[in-house]
Design a protein around this motif. Structure first.
Motif, short mmCIF file in Angstrom:
data_model
loop_
_atom_site.label_atom_id
_atom_site.label_comp_id
_atom_site.label_asym_id
_atom_site.label_seq_id
_atom_site.Cartn_x
_atom_site.Cartn_y
_atom_site.Cartn_z
N ILE A 219 0.86 -1.18 0.00
CA ILE A 219 0.00 0.00 0.00
C ILE A 219 0.90 1.23 0.00
CG2 ILE A 219 -1.91 -1.20 1.16
CD1 ILE A 219 -1.16 0.36 3.72
N PRO A 220 0.44 2.32 -0.58
CA PRO A 220 1.31 3.50 -0.67
C PRO A 220 1.86 3.93 0.68
CG PRO A 220 -0.59 3.81 -2.08
CD PRO A 220 -0.84 2.52 -1.31
N PHE A 221 1.08 3.77 1.75
CA PHE A 221 1.51 4.21 3.07
C PHE A 221 2.84 3.59 3.49
CE2 PHE A 221 1.02 4.49 7.78
CZ PHE A 221 0.80 5.84 7.87
N PHE A 222 3.06 2.35 3.07
CA PHE A 222 4.31 1.66 3.44
C PHE A 222 5.30 1.56 2.27
CE2 PHE A 222 1.67 -0.70 6.82
CZ PHE A 222 2.05 0.20 7.80
N ASP A 223 5.03 2.31 1.19
CA ASP A 223 5.88 2.20 0.01
C ASP A 223 7.03 3.20 0.04
OD1 ASP A 223 6.60 1.11 -2.53
OD2 ASP A 223 5.73 2.87 -3.49
N GLY A 224 6.91 4.24 0.84
CA GLY A 224 8.00 5.20 0.92
C GLY A 224 8.13 6.08 -0.31
N GLU A 225 7.13 6.10 -1.16
CA GLU A 225 7.17 7.00 -2.33
C GLU A 225 6.43 8.25 -1.89
OE1 GLU A 225 6.64 9.39 -5.17
OE2 GLU A 225 4.77 8.26 -4.93
N PRO A 226 7.11 9.39 -1.80
CA PRO A 226 6.54 10.50 -1.04
C PRO A 226 5.34 11.19 -1.67
CG PRO A 226 8.64 11.13 -2.02
CD PRO A 226 8.48 9.66 -2.25
N THR A 227 5.20 11.18 -3.00
CA THR A 227 4.06 11.91 -3.56
C THR A 227 2.75 11.17 -3.32
OG1 THR A 227 4.31 10.91 -5.74
CG2 THR A 227 5.45 13.00 -5.35
N GLY A 228 2.80 9.85 -3.29
CA GLY A 228 1.58 9.06 -3.12
C GLY A 228 1.28 8.73 -1.67
N SER A 229 2.19 9.12 -0.76
CA SER A 229 1.93 8.80 0.64
C SER A 229 2.66 9.80 1.51
CB SER A 229 2.33 7.36 0.96
OG SER A 229 3.71 7.16 0.81
N VAL A 230 3.36 9.32 2.52
CA VAL A 230 3.94 10.22 3.51
C VAL A 230 5.44 9.97 3.60
CG1 VAL A 230 1.80 10.23 4.80
CG2 VAL A 230 3.60 8.65 5.45
N SER A 231 6.15 10.99 4.07
CA SER A 231 7.57 10.84 4.32
C SER A 231 7.90 11.42 5.69
CB SER A 231 8.40 11.47 3.20
OG SER A 231 7.88 12.73 2.83
#
Lengths: 425, 435
Positions: free
Chosen positions: B160-172
């Protein structure tokens, strides 16, 4: 043959389209006024095609404009890349090329056999001195040539200039031919396990640009191809963030093809078949394309199913799909909600206070698919309905740049909508 | 980091620390809704398996010839600054701060390592989820750069984006904050990880490392296939160094990435012959540190303090050795092993099998590994020749212009495989020499 963009222009509906398109994330519903989908591959259907070579300009991520050569539908506006030609296996394909350039040009069809030019077998052309000057029969400046062949093999192919290719292809004379198999338009090839969801068919056409070549051609001065050094890398003829704009986004009048993929999660009954991404490299470098969140299953290369002589399945999964110049890869993919996290099945960890996170522009404010969470004051999101955005980009990361502007180039997203029915616009 | 007392902490103080999912659902409806939003489940009860920090730092590369003005970096710290002699290259990177005191943690600012700590995870069996906590110590050399960091597990399926570490689609993770990633890895094999914030820069600057998933079948198998059994395993992590870009970051400049031209190609964060130097602290679950929490340099090589991972392969004749390759450079590498066949058993964390089970594994002496790709290869160490000392085989990038250290000879992505007649002890962790 249809290219509905030009129909709307004739009907003066451009302004209406601007109102209908909700920006880069406009969905298929909002695009119902057009016959082409907002996202997904846009086919120009055959089997007879009238194509013209011509010159025009495209817009790049750093706001530079670039002089290009490309193929367009004869009588239509300039577009880059050229039309995606779609035919059925067994069709006799005819391409009538009108050459509007000031030098001879041609089209080769790598992967096709027994191509005829003006009714006779297409052969290379040589100068009087015996030098190879074209890989196939040319149309002179202002002239025409007609190619034809039987599309025997299903898959994804390139068509491109066979004349002074190093320059003409780099200038933009290359695009894609899709041959649909006898098994049906929702199969990549004639293997039963190549079935895909038709609404989830996408193109990833990769190319690169050295602006000094294009400037030299525009100015009519020589360019030494040994000095070719790309400064722009493109996906479907656009650089990020234009890559995620809709097909035929009005602010990209000559770059009709978007690259956003929009899918739903895998479901054994509601959504059992994967999507397909047709990767094509018409550039000069390797493009190691990395889709986050799912491995691509490579089932076809260069118009051939990945199988053994006895039909054994030799397909393979990749998290970096490394496409070489001139290659095409057919890749099935799906996204599977492995954990089914939701507000009632929460992630097993504390979500930091919103003030302690950096929030992305596509983030919904919640970890959960289909849920919109709070955003801090002054922070907005492009997220519409709790959909997920999972990035997909080249991993030769210096290519994610537009001549010094970072976060450009071959980047797009897979937009994963919540399962239907959902609240997505 | 100053921690605010949240409603959750208050509840824990009030004796509700043992709240579980069942506990939450037993609460009155009006209260449950509020609590669910704050995720009072197993929060903070389960410690992370690993705790990493993102920060900047310095490492060593051979200094001859220089690349003026970029290399060696004139801002590199030395003995007077509490660093070893020989550091000359500015990096961003991760450090393993698991179990450190707050003081030790803070000490690690500007003490990143390259490549990032190697780690591994067991395949998810229904209960053994893996928690990796990340904090951001900031960049000592660039206080103007308040970049967030993330940990993107490259190749993790169905994340899921939340655990993907890709900052635009989730959080950093901003400077001074913490975030915990939870992984339930279902697919064994070799992966890589990196920070995905400003990823062209943060990846190239060194926030990159190798991670792998051990199959349910057991720790001595590459995949859930008995044919992938091995005796020893070695991570082979490929990365690159473009001196101008690293200099630019320490000197508050921006490179034009379209000029990209790597000056060094590295194997496990080092160039040959440094690749043969001993390991520093490699096992992230049993870290070895000094009293300040700092890394301890490999024996006799103080300048390699922040490059702890050796690439030397040691084994006994007849043993099966697994090499786990991952490439987070931006160019393809063509890794050739002279004199020993490699058997490719996996690529991109996928066993070599068609969907119908057809075996697609193959023998080769060269693997072409693109940016972001991984390979698992197993070789069988040949019989010993009978001479004195080990037999030596060379593993190197056949793209020779990437196998030198500017000086033009036998450097870069190159290491040795040393086959002993016997006596190499069992590995305690991957890349352990056993001698």
């Amino acid at each position: 043959m249809r290219t509905s963009k030009f129909k709307w222009m004739r009907l003066g509906l451009v302004a209406l389209f601007v109102l209908l398109a909700a920006g880069p994330l406009a969905n298929t519903q909002s695009a119902s006024a057009q016959s082409n989908p907002a996202v997904g591959i846009v086919c120009t259907n055959g089997p007879t095609f009238n194509l013209s070579t011509g010159t025009g300009y495209i817009v790049l991520s750093d706001a530079n404009t670039m002089f290009m050569w490309s193929y367009s539908v004869t009588g239509g506006a300039f577009q880059y890349p050229g039309p995606v030609l779609c035919v059925n296996q067994g069709d006799t394909v005819t391409v009538i090329l009108q050459n509007n350039l000031s030098e001879a040009t041609s089209i080769i069809f790598p992967g096709q056999e027994n191509v005829l030019a003006n009714g006779v077998p297409a052969q290379p052309e040589f100068s009087g001195g015996g030098d190879l000057i074209s890989l196939t029969k040319t149309a002179p400046a202002g002239g025409t040539v007609t190619y034809s062949f039987v599309a025997n093999k299903p898959g994804t192919f390139i068509y491109e200039s066979g004349t002074d290719s190093k320059k003409q292809v780099a200038m933009g004379l290359a695009s894609v031919l899709v041959v649909r198999p006898s098994a049906g338009a929702n199969f990549a090839n004639n293997r039963p396990d190549s079935r895909f969801t038709p609404e989830e068919e996408f193109l990833a056409l990769l190319s690169d640009i050295d602006p000094y070549l294009h400037q030299a051609v525009e100015d009519g001065v020589p360019f030494n191809m040994n000095n070719y050094h790309p400064r722009y890398w493109l996906l479907n003829g656009r650089g990020f963030p234009d890559t995620i704009a809709d097909n035929y986004a009005p602010w990209l009048p000559n770059q009709p093809y978007g690259a956003l993929a929009r899918i739903h999660p895998y479901d054994a009954t509601l959504h059992p078949y994967p999507g397909i991404e047709r990767f094509v490299n018409i550039g000069t470098e390797d493009y190691p394309f990395h889709p986050h969140g799912q491995n691509g299953l490579v089932i076809g290369r260069d118009g051939n199913a990945v199988e053994g002589t006895g039909g054994e399945d030799l397909s393979f999964e990749k998290f970096a799909v490394n496409i070489g110049p001139g290659q095409t890869w057919d890749v099935l993919f799906k996204w599977y909600d492995a954990e089914n996290y939701s507000e009632s099945n929460p992630i097993p960890v504390t979500i930091p206070d919103i003030a302690n996170q950096s929030l992305g522009m596509f983030y919904s404010g919640s970890p959960y698919l289909g849920v919109m969470g709070p955003m801090p004051p002054g922070v907005s999101t492009l997220n519409q309905c709790g959909e997920y955005y999972i990035i997909s980009h080249n991993h030769a990361l210096f290519q994610l740049d537009a001549w010094g502007q970072v976060m450009a180039g071959p980047i797009t997203y897979v937009r994963i909508d919540p399962p239907l029915p959902n609240n997505c616009p | 980091m100053k921690k605010m007392i949240s409603r959750r902490d208050f509840l824990k103080l009030a004796g509700a620390g043992a709240l579980t999912v069942a506990g939450v659902s037993a609460l009155p409806q009006f209260l449950r809704k509020t609590l669910m939003a704050e995720q009072v489940v197993m929060a903070d009860v389960i410690p992370p398996n690993l705790y990493f920090a993102g920060t900047d730092g310095w490492m060593h590369l051979p200094e001859t010839p220089a690349i003026p003005p970029y290399f060696p970096d004139n801002l590199a710290p030395g003995l007077a600054d509490g660093y070893p002699e020989g550091l000359n290259s500015y990096i961003f990177g991760f450090r393993n701060i698991t179990g450190m005191t707050e003081t030790q943690k803070a000490n690690q600012k500007q003490r990143a390592q390259h490549n990032a700590p190697l780690f591994w995870v067991d395949q998810f069996n229904g209960t053994n989820e893996f928690r990796l906590q990340l904090t951001n110590l900031g960049l000592a050399m660039r206080p103007d750069l308040t970049d967030a960091h993330t940990l993107h597990w490259h190749g993790f399926r169905n994340v899921i984006p939340f655990f993907d570490g890709e900052p635009t689609g989730s959080v950093s993770v901003p400077v001074g904050r913490d975030f915990t990633y939870v992984f339930r890895p279902r697919d064994p094999g070799t992966y890589m990880y990196h920070c995905h914030v400003e990823d062209v820069e943060h990846v190239h600057m060194g926030m990159t490392g190798l991670v792998f998933v051990r199959p349910l079948l057991g720790p001595k198998f590459a995949y859930n296939d008995p044919a992938t059994e091995f005796d020893r395993e070695f991570a082979m992590f490929l990365s690159e160094f473009w001196a101008e870009a690293h200099w630019a970051d320490s000197h508050i400049q921006l490179p034009d990435w379209t000029d990209y031209k790597p000056d060094f190609s590295m194997l496990n964060g080092r160039v040959y012959p440094d690749t043969l130097a001993p390991n520093g602290s490699v096992d992230p679950f049993n870290p070895v540190r000094d009293a300040n929490g700092d890394l301890i340099a490999p024996a006799g090589r103080p300048e390699l303090q922040y490059q702890p991972l050796s690439a030397l392969v040691t084994c006994n004749a007849g043993e099966r050795v697994l090499l786990r390759f991952a490439n987070l450079g931006f160019r393809e590498a063509s890794m050739t092993l002279t004199g020993i066949n490699m058997h490719v058993v996996g690529r991109d964390a996928t066993p070599m099998k068609g969907r119908d089970g057809t075996d697609t594994s193959y023998d080769t002496d060269t693997i072409l590994i693109g940016a972001g790709e991984s390979f698992d290869v197993i070789f069988t160490a040949p019989a010993h020749s009978g001479g004195v000392g080990p037999d030596t085989y060379v593993l190197y990038n056949r793209a020779y212009n990437r196998t030198n250290n500017l000086s033009g000879d036998s450097g870069g992505q190159r290491t040795e495989i040393r086959v002993y007649p016997s006596g190499v002890a069992a590995q305690q962790f991957p890349n352990d020499w056993g001698i």
